[in-house]
Write an enzyme that holds these catalytic residues in place. Structure first.
Site, PDB file in Angstrom:
ATOM      1  N   CYS A 261      -6.676 -27.428   9.657  1.00  0.00           N
ATOM      2  CA  CYS A 261      -5.403 -26.709   9.694  1.00  0.00           C
ATOM      3  C   CYS A 261      -4.463 -27.342  10.712  1.00  0.00           C
ATOM      4  CB  CYS A 261      -5.630 -25.227  10.022  1.00  0.00           C
ATOM      5  SG  CYS A 261      -5.948 -24.853  11.773  1.00  0.00           S
TER       6      CYS A 261
ATOM      7  N   ASP B 149      -7.879  -7.490   1.908  1.00  0.00           N
ATOM      8  CA  ASP B 149      -6.801  -7.624   2.890  1.00  0.00           C
ATOM      9  C   ASP B 149      -7.270  -7.074   4.222  1.00  0.00           C
ATOM     10  OD1 ASP B 149      -5.060  -4.992   3.859  1.00  0.00           O
ATOM     11  OD2 ASP B 149      -6.362  -4.630   2.137  1.00  0.00           O
TER      12      ASP B 149
ATOM     13  N   CYS C 123      -5.648 -27.022  14.392  1.00  0.00           N
ATOM     14  CA  CYS C 123      -6.792 -27.855  14.781  1.00  0.00           C
ATOM     15  C   CYS C 123      -6.467 -29.347  14.741  1.00  0.00           C
ATOM     16  CB  CYS C 123      -7.990 -27.532  13.898  1.00  0.00           C
ATOM     17  SG  CYS C 123      -8.675 -25.887  14.202  1.00  0.00           S
TER      18      CYS C 123
ATOM     19  N   ASP D 199       0.851  -1.185   0.000  1.00  0.00           N
ATOM     20  CA  ASP D 199       0.000   0.000   0.000  1.00  0.00           C
ATOM     21  C   ASP D 199       0.892   1.242   0.000  1.00  0.00           C
ATOM     22  OD1 ASP D 199       0.886   0.260   2.589  1.00  0.00           O
ATOM     23  OD2 ASP D 199      -1.015  -0.225   3.519  1.00  0.00           O
TER      24      ASP D 199
ATOM     25  N   CYS E 176     -12.291 -27.935  10.946  1.00  0.00           N
ATOM     26  CA  CYS E 176     -11.093 -27.356  10.324  1.00  0.00           C
ATOM     27  C   CYS E 176      -9.962 -28.384  10.299  1.00  0.00           C
ATOM     28  CB  CYS E 176     -10.669 -26.111  11.100  1.00  0.00           C
ATOM     29  SG  CYS E 176      -9.196 -25.297  10.442  1.00  0.00           S
TER      30      CYS E 176
ATOM     31  N   HIS F 274      -4.487 -20.437  12.594  1.00  0.00           N
ATOM     32  CA  HIS F 274      -5.849 -20.927  12.361  1.00  0.00           C
ATOM     33  C   HIS F 274      -6.709 -19.867  11.679  1.00  0.00           C
ATOM     34  CE1 HIS F 274      -9.849 -22.573  12.972  1.00  0.00           C
ATOM     35  NE2 HIS F 274     -10.167 -21.380  13.433  1.00  0.00           N
TER      36      HIS F 274
END
Length: 379
Positions: free
Chosen positions: A308, A268, A311, A94, A306, A337
């Protein structure tokens, strides 16, 4: 070939959302996409390898903060931002405009740029469209953002009109100062607050300059989500259909889906890592504050749906213990996560667009997530 090119793959027949790809010097990005934020050339507590593991396609870094520390000259000497932080996929930077207007209490906006004080040291600084381009050229990001004014919400229409006109003049100066157009794509930022006529003026000004992509700025700054969606509904159609559309600073699950429905390709936000460091996790059934006492003996994963790393390996009780003790590993697990959750959400959004059922997916997700008008502020 332009540095940035957008490829439209499919339009959802049910919702009008777009499935596409953005081609950049460091690879292609499947859209709609969420971009993890790596403000200081790092996504807080998360390594580049972990970002790859969770299928992050692009990250965002911050011009203002990297200008102050360590300095764009050092990053350029290192070979550019990709080499400096060991990330070989696309990067968006940015312009620093939002930070100048949000972090500095003392600032003086002039036609040539903004005089303000360093939020760390108090040193007097000056940032202009030309300086913002020079910094981003040195950083070597794939996608650069034009330097714009970020007005507060709410703002009087007369002030907003003057701001939009200044931002358009600054955008033209950014294009003129851009030193590497064949290697870095520069996006213009549409401003105008909640005023449809000013959004139209801003969009027309910027589209006439033929940027490779366009962002919608000045949203998610305190306005109700109904207002944000209304602004997107009349602003997005003003932007070229053959170029990427980026909604800046938005990262809540409902807004990602709602933004995609309204034609947005890129998002974002620092939200997933920021709330993760406070012990709050995004789950398929809503937010879970893992530091709460009721999880002290809860040996289930954060989200049983989940898959991931967090998890699959750790319980709520363990993570609560780490967070309560201010252990960095706990913040890493919650941040991992949350980022995975949003990246997986966008993967599901892309699949729903492919299957012409994004409105159905939205209804299913919202029902399971527990989202409604009464508790909208909690999401």
């Amino acid at each position: 070939m332009a540095a940035i090119e957008y490829e439209l793959i499919k339009t959802c027949q049910q919702s009008g959302a777009r499935l596409g790809k953005i081609h950049t010097p460091h690879g292609s990005i499947e859209t709609p996409i969420f971009m993890p934020v790596g403000t200081l050339a790092t996504v807080k507590t998360i390594s580049p390898d972990e970002l790859n593991d969770m299928a992050a396609q692009i990250i965002l870094s911050n011009t203002y903060h990297l200008w102050l520390r360590p300095g764009e000259d050092i990053i350029h000497e290192a070979g550019g931002l990709h080499t400096f932080m060991n990330w070989d996929k696309p990067i968006l930077t940015d312009s620093g405009g939002f930070q100048v207007f949000s972090l500095s209490k003392l600032r003086d906006i002039q036609e040539e740029g903004v005089h303000f004080r360093n939020h760390i040291s108090g040193e007097k600084l000056f940032l202009s469209p030309e300086k913002a381009m020079a910094i981003q050229n040195a950083l070597g990001s794939d996608i650069m953002m034009a330097f714009d004014e970020c007005p507060p919400y709410p703002a009087e229409e007369s002030y907003m009109k003057a701001s939009v006109e200044r931002t358009s003049r600054w955008a033209e100066r950014c294009l003129e100062a851009h030193g590497r157009p064949d290697e870095q794509g520069l996006f213009g930022i549409v401003q105008g607050g909640e005023y449809e006529s000013l959004r139209k003026q801003s969009a027309q000004d910027l589209v006439s300059l033929d940027f490779p992509g366009y962002a919608v700025g000045g949203l998610s700054v305190g306005e109700p989500k109904t207002v944000m969606n209304e602004v997107l509904e009349f602003t997005t159609p003003m932007l070229p259909s053959n170029k990427p559309r980026y909604l800046m600073g938005v990262g809540s699950a409902d807004s990602l889906i709602d933004g995609a429905i309204r034609g947005i390709d890129m998002f974002d936000c620092v939200l997933p890592t920021r709330i993760g460091r406070n012990g709050t996790c995004m789950t398929s059934s809503g937010r879970l504050v893992v530091r709460n006492a009721k999880y002290a003996r809860d040996f289930r994963p954060i989200d049983e749906e989940c898959d991931c790393y967090t998890c699959k390996n750790y319980s709520r009780a363990y993570i609560r213990h780490l967070v309560k003790c201010n252990e960095t590993f706990g913040f890493r697990l919650t941040s991992y996560h949350n980022l995975y959750f949003l990246l997986k959400l966008m993967e599901n959004v892309r699949e729903a667009i492919q299957n012409d059922r994004l409105l159905d997916y939205r209804e299913e997700f919202f029902e399971q997530y527990g989202f409604n008008k009464e508790n909208a502020k909690n999401f």
